[in-house]
Design an enzyme around this catalytic site. Structure first.
Site, short mmCIF file in Angstrom:
data_model
loop_
_atom_site.label_atom_id
_atom_site.label_comp_id
_atom_site.label_asym_id
_atom_site.label_seq_id
_atom_site.Cartn_x
_atom_site.Cartn_y
_atom_site.Cartn_z
N HIS A 35 0.86 -1.18 0.00
CA HIS A 35 0.00 0.00 0.00
C HIS A 35 0.89 1.23 0.00
O HIS A 35 1.76 1.39 0.86
CB HIS A 35 -0.93 0.03 1.22
N CYS A 36 0.69 2.12 -0.98
CA CYS A 36 1.53 3.31 -1.13
C CYS A 36 0.74 4.54 -0.68
O CYS A 36 -0.22 4.93 -1.35
CB CYS A 36 1.98 3.46 -2.58
N PRO A 37 1.12 5.18 0.43
CA PRO A 37 0.39 6.36 0.88
C PRO A 37 0.54 7.54 -0.06
O PRO A 37 -0.32 8.42 -0.10
CB PRO A 37 1.03 6.65 2.25
N ASN A 46 -3.30 4.61 -2.49
CA ASN A 46 -3.88 3.45 -3.16
C ASN A 46 -2.95 2.26 -2.97
O ASN A 46 -1.77 2.42 -2.68
CB ASN A 46 -4.04 3.74 -4.65
#
Length: 365
Positions: free
Chosen positions: A173-175, A179
């Site tokens: 999960h990439c802040p 997303n």
């Protein structure tokens, strides 16, 4: 107090806007004025052709960066498909496991539970690649089930606590894009890294003369502090930021290219392949037999044909569940080995001794 998810993408856009404004106003605009007028540019005066090339290349790279960033933010990373009746039977009711014969299920459990299994044996490789699901829970081989989503998990699927959904081929999960990076947008994420590196590298190369001029003017007798802080300091800050971004993103991209060539995700690399638990490592090696097609095919699996490598487009009919990854028939007892037809007498999907109810030992967990 929780940080709003949109804050990180907003910070990214602010950084891009800062890079753009300083690069254009403090670097390109003086060159444009020098070309369009008879005034002499104090640090560099390019030809008109060179200026048009710089403007075109820069805006193309920046446009692709913004496109990939936008798509990475808004694209679905890939969720467990439930549109068709067949998909609902598979992932809501566990039909894909029910159609396995007891012999195949026992063989699968034995492979998973025995770390000494020879995974180079051609018969075992063929068996694993023909299986609809090879990833199992714990050392006893139960099918993985998400209690939050109430769905059985396809291979490489993990539940994201932030997105609150199960993500197909979840990488992380990439802040910064608010997303998950999964099956559908992994290529877009890699292209975002690539175009970011190309853009910052281009800025570094075309701003080099401007940066050199900063130090020359600082040492000159007509040094003006107001001009230095208003025009030169932003150039130095942005130039340093571009160097940092280029180095950091290049290292990150190299890591992901390595994962791509070896058919791995970040989760698989960190939590499975390099786990301190020998059984977790073994389960990963078993599953990797199915996913690994060799470095070149692994690369094509993510990037597609050569004419789409530079575009954030996936050219595949796969749904991300890896059920038919090798396009082979699953080895199941309802399929007769003689003519390849369905044999109802061998279908164990309704066998109470094979799949017990909630009061007994469950096949799925």
């Amino acid at each position: 107090m929780a940080i709003p998810a949109c804050l990180y993408p907003a910070l990214v856009l602010m950084l891009i806007a800062s890079l753009y404004s300083v690069y254009v106003v403090n670097n390109l605009l003086p060159q444009i004025i020098a070309v369009e007028s008879e005034s002499h540019n104090e640090f560099y005066e390019p030809s008109e052709e060179e200026l048009w090339i710089v403007l075109s290349v820069f805006h193309f790279l920046l446009g692709m960066l913004l496109l990939c960033f936008t798509l990475a933010c808004v694209q679905s990373p890939g969720y467990i498909p439930l549109d068709r009746e067949e998909d609902q039977q598979r992932w809501m009711h566990g039909l894909i496991g029910r159609k396995l014969s007891s012999n195949d299920e026992t063989k699968m459990r034995n492979i998973i539970s025995d770390p000494n299994t020879d995974l180079t044996d051609p018969s075992i490789i063929q068996f694993l690649r023909a299986m609809g699901i090879v990833e199992r829970k714990r050392r006893f081989g139960y099918h993985r089930h998400c209690s939050t989503c109430s769905l059985y998990k396809p291979d490489r699927t993990h539940h994201c606590r932030v997105c609150k959904r199960c993500i197909l081929r979840m990488d992380h999960h990439c802040p910064w894009i608010a997303n998950c990076v999964g099956f559908n947008n992994y290529k877009t994420f890699l292209l975002l890294l690539i175009y970011t590196i190309l853009t910052t590298t281009f800025i570094i190369g075309t701003m080099m003369r401007r940066v050199i001029h900063v130090f020359r003017r600082a040492n000159s007798t007509d040094f003006k502090s107001f001009t230095f802080f208003l025009e030169d300091i932003p150039v130095l800050v942005i130039f340093g930021a571009c160097i940092f971004i280029t180095v950091a993103f290049s290292m990150f991209l190299c890591f992901h290219i390595k994962l791509t060539l070896n058919a791995m995700t970040t989760i698989e690399y960190r939590e499975k392949a390099n786990s301190s638990d020998a059984f977790i490592q073994h389960r990963f090696r078993v599953a990797h037999v199915k996913f690994d097609k060799g470095k070149w095919k692994n690369f094509l699996h993510v990037f597609g044909p050569w004419y789409l490598w530079a575009l954030p487009i996936r050219n595949t009919k796969e749904d991300g569940t890896y059920v038919n990854y090798w396009e082979e028939k699953r080895v199941t007892s309802p399929i007769s080995s003689k003519d390849g037809k369905y044999d109802e007498s061998k279908d164990t999907s309704d066998n109470d001794e094979y799949i017990k109810d909630n009061e007994g030992v469950k096949l799925f967990s």
